[in-house]
Design a protein around this motif. Structure first.
Motif, PDB file in Angstrom:
ATOM      1  N   TYR A  44       0.790  -1.212  -0.144  1.00  0.00           N
ATOM      2  CA  TYR A  44      -0.271   0.281   0.219  1.00  0.00           C
ATOM      3  C   TYR A  44       0.968   1.154   0.355  1.00  0.00           C
ATOM      4  CZ  TYR A  44       0.507   0.702   5.103  1.00  0.00           C
ATOM      5  OH  TYR A  44       0.970   1.049   6.266  1.00  0.00           O
ATOM      6  N   GLY A  66      -1.820   6.661  -8.527  1.00  0.00           N
ATOM      7  CA  GLY A  66      -1.764   5.981  -7.184  1.00  0.00           C
ATOM      8  C   GLY A  66      -0.796   5.020  -6.774  1.00  0.00           C
ATOM      9  N   PHE A  83      -3.339  -1.285  -2.498  1.00  0.00           N
ATOM     10  CA  PHE A  83      -4.296  -0.338  -2.059  1.00  0.00           C
ATOM     11  C   PHE A  83      -3.916   0.967  -2.147  1.00  0.00           C
ATOM     12  CE2 PHE A  83      -3.849  -0.470   1.936  1.00  0.00           C
ATOM     13  CZ  PHE A  83      -3.841   0.682   2.865  1.00  0.00           C
ATOM     14  N   ALA A  84      -4.453   2.400  -2.216  1.00  0.00           N
ATOM     15  CA  ALA A  84      -3.663   3.256  -2.788  1.00  0.00           C
ATOM     16  C   ALA A  84      -4.748   4.564  -1.718  1.00  0.00           C
ATOM     17  CB  ALA A  84      -2.893   4.373  -4.371  1.00  0.00           C
ATOM     18  N   ALA A  85      -3.794   5.034  -1.318  1.00  0.00           N
ATOM     19  CA  ALA A  85      -5.187   6.417  -0.729  1.00  0.00           C
ATOM     20  C   ALA A  85      -3.721   7.333   0.024  1.00  0.00           C
ATOM     21  CB  ALA A  85      -5.730   6.005   0.722  1.00  0.00           C
ATOM     22  N   GLY A 102      -6.126   6.170 -10.662  1.00  0.00           N
ATOM     23  CA  GLY A 102      -6.413   6.108  -8.829  1.00  0.00           C
ATOM     24  C   GLY A 102      -5.425   4.727  -8.173  1.00  0.00           C
ATOM     25  N   ILE A 103      -4.423   4.275  -9.389  1.00  0.00           N
ATOM     26  CA  ILE A 103      -3.921   2.926  -8.645  1.00  0.00           C
ATOM     27  C   ILE A 103      -2.608   3.064 -10.390  1.00  0.00           C
ATOM     28  CG2 ILE A 103      -3.242   0.535  -9.798  1.00  0.00           C
ATOM     29  CD1 ILE A 103      -5.982   0.289  -7.272  1.00  0.00           C
ATOM     30  N   TYR A 119      -8.182  -1.244  -5.089  1.00  0.00           N
ATOM     31  CA  TYR A 119      -8.573  -0.339  -4.497  1.00  0.00           C
ATOM     32  C   TYR A 119      -7.719   0.723  -4.059  1.00  0.00           C
ATOM     33  CZ  TYR A 119     -11.128  -4.205  -3.493  1.00  0.00           C
ATOM     34  OH  TYR A 119     -10.934  -5.942  -3.582  1.00  0.00           O
ATOM     35  N   TRP A 120      -8.267   2.482  -4.408  1.00  0.00           N
ATOM     36  CA  TRP A 120      -7.367   3.595  -4.399  1.00  0.00           C
ATOM     37  C   TRP A 120      -8.312   4.886  -3.801  1.00  0.00           C
ATOM     38  CZ3 TRP A 120      -9.608   8.067  -6.890  1.00  0.00           C
ATOM     39  CH2 TRP A 120      -9.759   8.116  -8.353  1.00  0.00           C
ATOM     40  N   ASP A 121      -8.271   5.280  -2.956  1.00  0.00           N
ATOM     41  CA  ASP A 121      -9.592   6.469  -2.477  1.00  0.00           C
ATOM     42  C   ASP A 121      -9.517   7.482  -2.587  1.00  0.00           C
ATOM     43  OD1 ASP A 121     -11.249   7.950  -0.448  1.00  0.00           O
ATOM     44  OD2 ASP A 121      -9.819   7.492   1.404  1.00  0.00           O
ATOM     45  N   ASN A 125      -8.430  11.437  -2.914  1.00  0.00           N
ATOM     46  CA  ASN A 125      -7.435  11.633  -3.951  1.00  0.00           C
ATOM     47  C   ASN A 125      -8.748  12.387  -5.097  1.00  0.00           C
ATOM     48  OD1 ASN A 125      -6.030  12.166  -6.250  1.00  0.00           O
ATOM     49  ND2 ASN A 125      -5.587   9.995  -6.390  1.00  0.00           N
ATOM     50  N   SER A 137     -12.271   2.197  -7.768  1.00  0.00           N
ATOM     51  CA  SER A 137     -12.179   3.490  -6.633  1.00  0.00           C
ATOM     52  C   SER A 137     -13.149   3.085  -5.376  1.00  0.00           C
ATOM     53  CB  SER A 137     -12.877   5.090  -7.157  1.00  0.00           C
ATOM     54  OG  SER A 137     -14.308   4.692  -7.803  1.00  0.00           O
TER      55      SER A 137
END
Length: 204
Positions: A44, A66, A83-85, A102-103, A119-121, A125, A137
């Motif tokens: 992450y 991300g 994941f990315a946030a 997002g990714i 997933y990404w937030d 973002n 997302s």
């Protein structure tokens, strides 16, 4: 990128990135640009990125993502259980052609990047256009809920503080508390980093 600028094949596993960093070209939470056959698994990024554009010489857009900034040609890059946030800021007079994701940021049309249970937030973002249409997302509330992470190993590898934060590795040893105010509230009202009451303790 948060770990490497450029990557040719290989894998990133059980890794994480936090903090703030910047770049002058394609930038990602883990990798700036990547090619060959590679993967990111069980990892992450919470990195906040600030990208200043440089002159583009390969007739392709700049990529900001991300996890990965740019997937170069004839490559297969697989993302698993990650994941990315983080936030993305792209600036500079030469920023006339760039792609945010997002990714993955930009993916060459001769390449593929399968994304599996990753997933990404989109609450945090806001630089990605049409974010809600991306099936990968999630809102902060979704990303802080365990049942939304299908196929993730919460018995041995991951843990999560329900409705409080993103998943993290068990080895990090983070305790879970009963917050009187959710982190998402402070993100949405711009006071992220302010004091949050924590029972009889205050965490800053």
């Amino acid at each position: 990128g948060g770990i490497v600028a450029s990557m040719d094949g290989g894998s990133i596993q059980q890794s994480f990135v936090t903090g703030h960093f910047g770049g002058w070209g394609s930038t990602g939470g883990f990798v700036g640009d990547i090619k060959g056959t590679a993967s990111i698994t069980d990892s992450y990024s919470l990195g906040n990125m600030y990208v200043t554009c440089q002159n583009i010489t390969d007739n392709q857009p700049l990529g900001v993502g991300g996890l990965i900034g740019k997937v170069l040609g004839s490559s297969t890059i697989t993302i698993n259980n990650s994941f990315a946030a983080g936030t993305m800021t792209v600036a500079g007079a030469s920023c006339t052609s760039y792609v945010t994701g997002g990714i993955d940021g930009y993916i060459d049309n001769t390449s593929t990047s399968p994304i599996n249970n990753s997933y990404w937030d989109r609450t945090l973002n806001t630089a990605v256009t049409n974010a809600a249409a991306d099936p990968n997302s999630r809102t902060f509330n979704q990303m802080s809920t365990r049942v939304n992470y299908v196929g993730w190993d919460f018995s041995n590898l991951w843990e999560i503080c329900e409705a409080q934060d993103y998943p993290h590795f068990k080895r990090e040893g983070f305790p879970c508390y009963a917050f009187s105010a959710k982190v998402s509230d402070h993100i949405s009202n711009g006071t992220y980093g302010a004091s949050i009451a924590l029972n009889d303790t205050t965490m800053v």
